[in-house]
Design a protein around this motif. Structure first.
Motif, PDB file in Angstrom:
ATOM      1  N   ASP A  25       0.829  -1.206   0.000  1.00 33.03           N
ATOM      2  CA  ASP A  25       0.000   0.000   0.000  1.00 33.03           C
ATOM      3  C   ASP A  25       0.866   1.260   0.000  1.00 33.03           C
ATOM      4  O   ASP A  25       0.492   2.282  -0.574  1.00 33.03           O
ATOM      5  CB  ASP A  25      -0.966  -0.001   1.180  1.00 33.03           C
ATOM      6  CG  ASP A  25      -0.330  -0.489   2.465  1.00 33.03           C
ATOM      7  OD1 ASP A  25       0.543  -1.380   2.408  1.00 33.03           O
ATOM      8  OD2 ASP A  25      -0.679   0.025   3.537  1.00 33.03           O
ATOM      9  N   GLY A  26       2.034   1.195   0.613  1.00 34.19           N
ATOM     10  CA  GLY A  26       2.927   2.351   0.590  1.00 34.19           C
ATOM     11  C   GLY A  26       3.570   2.519  -0.775  1.00 34.19           C
ATOM     12  O   GLY A  26       3.568   3.605  -1.355  1.00 34.19           O
TER      13      GLY A  26
ATOM     14  N   LEU B   4      -0.823  -6.051  -1.529  1.00 35.64           N
ATOM     15  CA  LEU B   4      -0.832  -6.600  -0.165  1.00 35.64           C
ATOM     16  C   LEU B   4      -0.992  -5.420   0.803  1.00 35.64           C
ATOM     17  O   LEU B   4      -0.034  -4.736   1.130  1.00 35.64           O
ATOM     18  CB  LEU B   4       0.463  -7.386   0.121  1.00 35.64           C
ATOM     19  CG  LEU B   4       0.407  -8.857  -0.315  1.00 35.64           C
ATOM     20  CD1 LEU B   4       0.327  -8.986  -1.820  1.00 35.64           C
ATOM     21  CD2 LEU B   4       1.596  -9.645   0.204  1.00 35.64           C
TER      22      LEU B   4
ATOM     23  N   ASN C 290      -1.535  -3.878   4.065  1.00 33.27           N
ATOM     24  CA  ASN C 290      -1.475  -4.028   5.524  1.00 33.27           C
ATOM     25  C   ASN C 290      -1.642  -2.686   6.230  1.00 33.27           C
ATOM     26  O   ASN C 290      -1.382  -2.568   7.422  1.00 33.27           O
ATOM     27  CB  ASN C 290      -0.160  -4.703   5.948  1.00 33.27           C
ATOM     28  CG  ASN C 290       1.050  -3.978   5.399  1.00 33.27           C
ATOM     29  OD1 ASN C 290       0.926  -2.897   4.841  1.00 33.27           O
ATOM     30  ND2 ASN C 290       2.228  -4.557   5.557  1.00 33.27           N
TER      31      ASN C 290
ATOM     32  N   HIS D 157       0.108  -0.292   6.330  1.00 36.97           N
ATOM     33  CA  HIS D 157       1.354   0.141   6.973  1.00 36.97           C
ATOM     34  C   HIS D 157       2.500   0.149   5.969  1.00 36.97           C
ATOM     35  O   HIS D 157       2.480  -0.590   4.986  1.00 36.97           O
ATOM     36  CB  HIS D 157       1.759  -0.813   8.110  1.00 36.97           C
ATOM     37  CG  HIS D 157       1.055  -0.543   9.388  1.00 36.97           C
ATOM     38  ND1 HIS D 157      -0.211  -1.009   9.643  1.00 36.97           N
ATOM     39  CD2 HIS D 157       1.436   0.151  10.492  1.00 36.97           C
ATOM     40  CE1 HIS D 157      -0.583  -0.620  10.855  1.00 36.97           C
ATOM     41  NE2 HIS D 157       0.397   0.094  11.401  1.00 36.97           N
ATOM     42  N   LEU D 158       3.505   0.944   6.270  1.00 38.23           N
ATOM     43  CA  LEU D 158       4.818   0.781   5.648  1.00 38.23           C
ATOM     44  C   LEU D 158       5.426  -0.393   6.404  1.00 38.23           C
ATOM     45  O   LEU D 158       6.160  -0.222   7.368  1.00 38.23           O
ATOM     46  CB  LEU D 158       5.647   2.058   5.806  1.00 38.23           C
ATOM     47  CG  LEU D 158       5.030   3.306   5.151  1.00 38.23           C
ATOM     48  CD1 LEU D 158       5.756   4.565   5.584  1.00 38.23           C
ATOM     49  CD2 LEU D 158       5.044   3.170   3.634  1.00 38.23           C
ATOM     50  N   GLY D 159       5.051  -1.594   5.962  1.00 40.69           N
ATOM     51  CA  GLY D 159       5.231  -2.774   6.786  1.00 40.69           C
ATOM     52  C   GLY D 159       6.671  -3.051   7.209  1.00 40.69           C
ATOM     53  O   GLY D 159       6.931  -3.390   8.360  1.00 40.69           O
TER      54      GLY D 159
HETATM   55 MG   LIG Z   1       2.192  -1.953   3.442  1.00 38.88          MG
END
Ligand SMILES: [Mg+2]
Ligand SMILES: Cc1ncc(C[n+]2csc(CCOP(=O)(O)OP(=O)(O)O)c2C)c(N)n1
Length: 563
Positions: free
Chosen positions: A435-436, A460, A462, A464-466
């Motif tokens: 997403d980032g 994918l 999440n 977040h900047l996973g």
């Molecule tokens: Mg992410």
């Protein structure tokens, strides 16, 4: 032939076999666009010059031939800089053509003037500021020769507007620029390498991007099979060996299977083929392969001894070197080493929790692999999702996996997928993104739709900047900061959300039946981490995983230790 500088560029590109040129026009490149009008070159209108640069990279990475992108002066050129730097670090043959203000205005802070030449010196293999139309007859073929020879890389050609407009008569066309012949392997080096291989009891081959650039995958396999030698790959070396090959150990380094790093820990001879001992692969370099002699083969002499001092450094094309080794090596089995490798692999395999669940990281990677088939090309962005794909996607062939390794550029995946899809119209291209990362070049969804690129984007999500979140969790005392985000979509593209459906498998299959571009959103729990993980700067044997964390073995280190 009567033409002008711009017409000359177009004709020279056609003679190079270039058929597509991604870019965005502007004042200083309008003569070039005027020449493109009516030419056989297809201009791909990107929505950001970084997108154009990565579309061209997707073409180059998927085909192994040089690709071209273009931008105007000033902001056009600065927007290209990230894609050019990315090509430098991953050795990708990219020719970037930029417009420049007219010669008489250079140095006056003219509108949209920037010193593109100066700006790109450290991130190119070579660059030019062209001072006459006639010079283009030499510069353009030379740019292609340099971009594709030996260790490939990016070349910038900065062309002032008045040079583009300068009239010229061409009586004789130069030969297109071609890659120089492969650098041979000195016979002495080949003999010494064969002797080291003969003497080795626990050898391992480590393959990197150089193997793919040299088209030497089959030779690697031959050498491995002849000597019963296991093979590990760097992130960019994935695909050089089919994932299912019994001698293939997968990726090495920060997110490798524990077994792979442990096997390297025990090996007594490491044969590095087209690798540059990047810190994400080696961990603490001084402790990488601590028991091993090293043979390092690279076409770029400056790589030899840069990070690890080899027992034998060979300056040669990897393919040439492998051919020479094969002539000198006697086939043999290594039953003790093979048994040890098998035991380590059995004891420390890559754990893939949730591999059967399409709403979990490994599950979606496996499900997409099954649907996409061996023919598909796979690109990724940068983050946890990139590592899950690198770990779990069963790559079968060279140039199937396109990812930003050296620069690690978020925003690479989507435009690279478009470029690959346009260059290989017969193949489906899957882009795994986060997403980032998707947000970094999301505007290229419009390009994908316009060009009818056959891409499937697997997001994918999440929220977040996973990978940042994971490092904050493990190495910064769970002090989460600036790692949370959420994205919305709306580009008029086919899309499906695996969260909003009762049958995610069927939804995924429908997405793969779509002919044009399509986006699949996969909800991923923010707490999903990539394991194992080696703390940046730590030796590869110190791998963190969930079991180790529960036992309190690691993870408590402070930020100062993390690099
Ligand atoms: Mg992410
Ligand atoms: C252009 C750029 N900026 C920052 C980073 C640092 N960085 C590495 S991974 C990452 C998070 C990526 O987030 P996302 O794309 O959502 O992937 P995830 O890790 O969540 O799978 C960041 C910010 C980077 N690699 N590239």
């Amino acid at each position: 032939m009567q033409t002008n500088g711009a017409g000359l560029i177009v004709r020279l590109l056609e003679r190079q076999g270039i058929t597509m040129i991604p870019g965005i026009p502007g004042g200083a490149s309008l003569p070039l666009y005027d020449a493109l009008h009516g030419s056989a070159l297809h201009h791909v209108l990107a929505r950001h010059e970084q997108g154009a640069g990565f579309i061209a990279q997707g073409m180059a990475r998927a085909t192994g031939t040089a690709a071209v992108c273009t931008g105007t002066s000033g902001p056009g050129a600065t927007n290209l800089v990230t894609a050019i730097a990315d090509a430098k670090l991953d050795s990708i043959p990219l020719v970037a053509i930029t417009g420049q203000v007219p010669r008489a205005m250079i140095g006056t802070d003219a509108f949209q003037e920037i010193d593109t030449y100066g700006l790109t010196i450290p991130i190119t293999k070579h660059n030019y500021l062209v001072s006459s139309a006639r010079e283009l007859l030499r510069v353009v073929p030379e740019a292609f020769r340099i971009a594709t020879s030996d260790r490939p890389g990016p070349v910038v050609i900065d062309v002032p507007k008045d040079v583009q407009l300068e009239a010229i008569t061409v009586d004789e066309w130069p030969e297109p620029g071609r890659a120089a012949p492969a650098a041979p392997c000195p016979a002495d080096d080949a003999r010494r390498a064969a002797a080291l291989l003969e003497a080795a009891r626990r050898p391992v081959l480590l393959v990197g991007a150089g193997v793919l650039a040299a088209g030497a995958s089959d030779l690697v396999r031959e050498l491995a099979e002849a000597g019963s030698i296991p093979i590990a790959a760097t992130l960019l070396g994935l695909g050089a060996m089919p994932a299912r090959h019994p001698l293939f150990l997968g990726m090495v380094g920060m997110h490798a299977a524990r077994a792979t790093n442990l096997i390297l820990e025990e090996c007594d001879l490491l044969v590095g083929l087209g690798v540059r001992f990047d810190d994400r692969a080696t961990g603490k370099a001084a402790e990488f392969c601590p028991r091993a002699r090293i043979i390092h083969v690279d076409v770029d002499a400056s790589e030899l001894g840069k990070i690890k001092t080899p027992t034998l450094g060979i300056h040669a094309d990897v393919g040439e070197a492998l051919r020479a080794f094969l002539a000198d090596v006697t086939p043999r089995r290594r039953p003790t080493w093979s048994a040890r490798v098998a035991a380590l692999r059995a004891a420390h395999p890559l754990a893939m929790p949730g591999a059967g669940d399409v709403r979990r990281p490994y599950g979606i990677v496996r499900a997409v692999a099954a649907l996409a088939g061996d023919d598909a090309i796979v690109t990724s962005d940068v983050g946890q999702h990139q590592m899950w794909v690198a770990q779990a996607f069963p790559f079968t062939r060279p140039r199937q996996w396109l990812t930003s390794g050296g620069l690690g550029t978020m925003g690479f995946g989507l435009p690279a997928a478009i470029g690959a899809a346009l260059a290989c119209r017969d193949r489906r291209v899957v882009c795994f993104t986060g997403d980032g990362s998707l947000l970094m070049n999301i505007q290229e969804l419009a390009t994908a739709v316009e060009e009818e690129a056959r891409i499937t984007v697997i997001l994918l999500d999440n929220a977040h900047l996973g990978l940042v979140r994971q490092q904050q969790e493990l190495f910064y005392g769970r002090r989460y900061h600036a790692s949370r985000l959420a994205i919305a979509r709306g580009f008029g593209m086919e899309a499906c959300d695996l969260e909003a459906t009762s049958d995610p498998h069927a939804a995924l299959a429908r997405a793969f039946a779509t002919d044009g571009p399509c986006l699949v959103r996969v909800p991923i729990a923010a707490a999903e981490n990539v394991y194992p993980m080696v703390r940046p700067g730590a030796p590869n044997r110190e791998m963190i995983d969930e079991a180790a964390l529960q036992a309190g073995e690691d993870g408590g280190c402070d930020a100062a230790q993390a690099m």
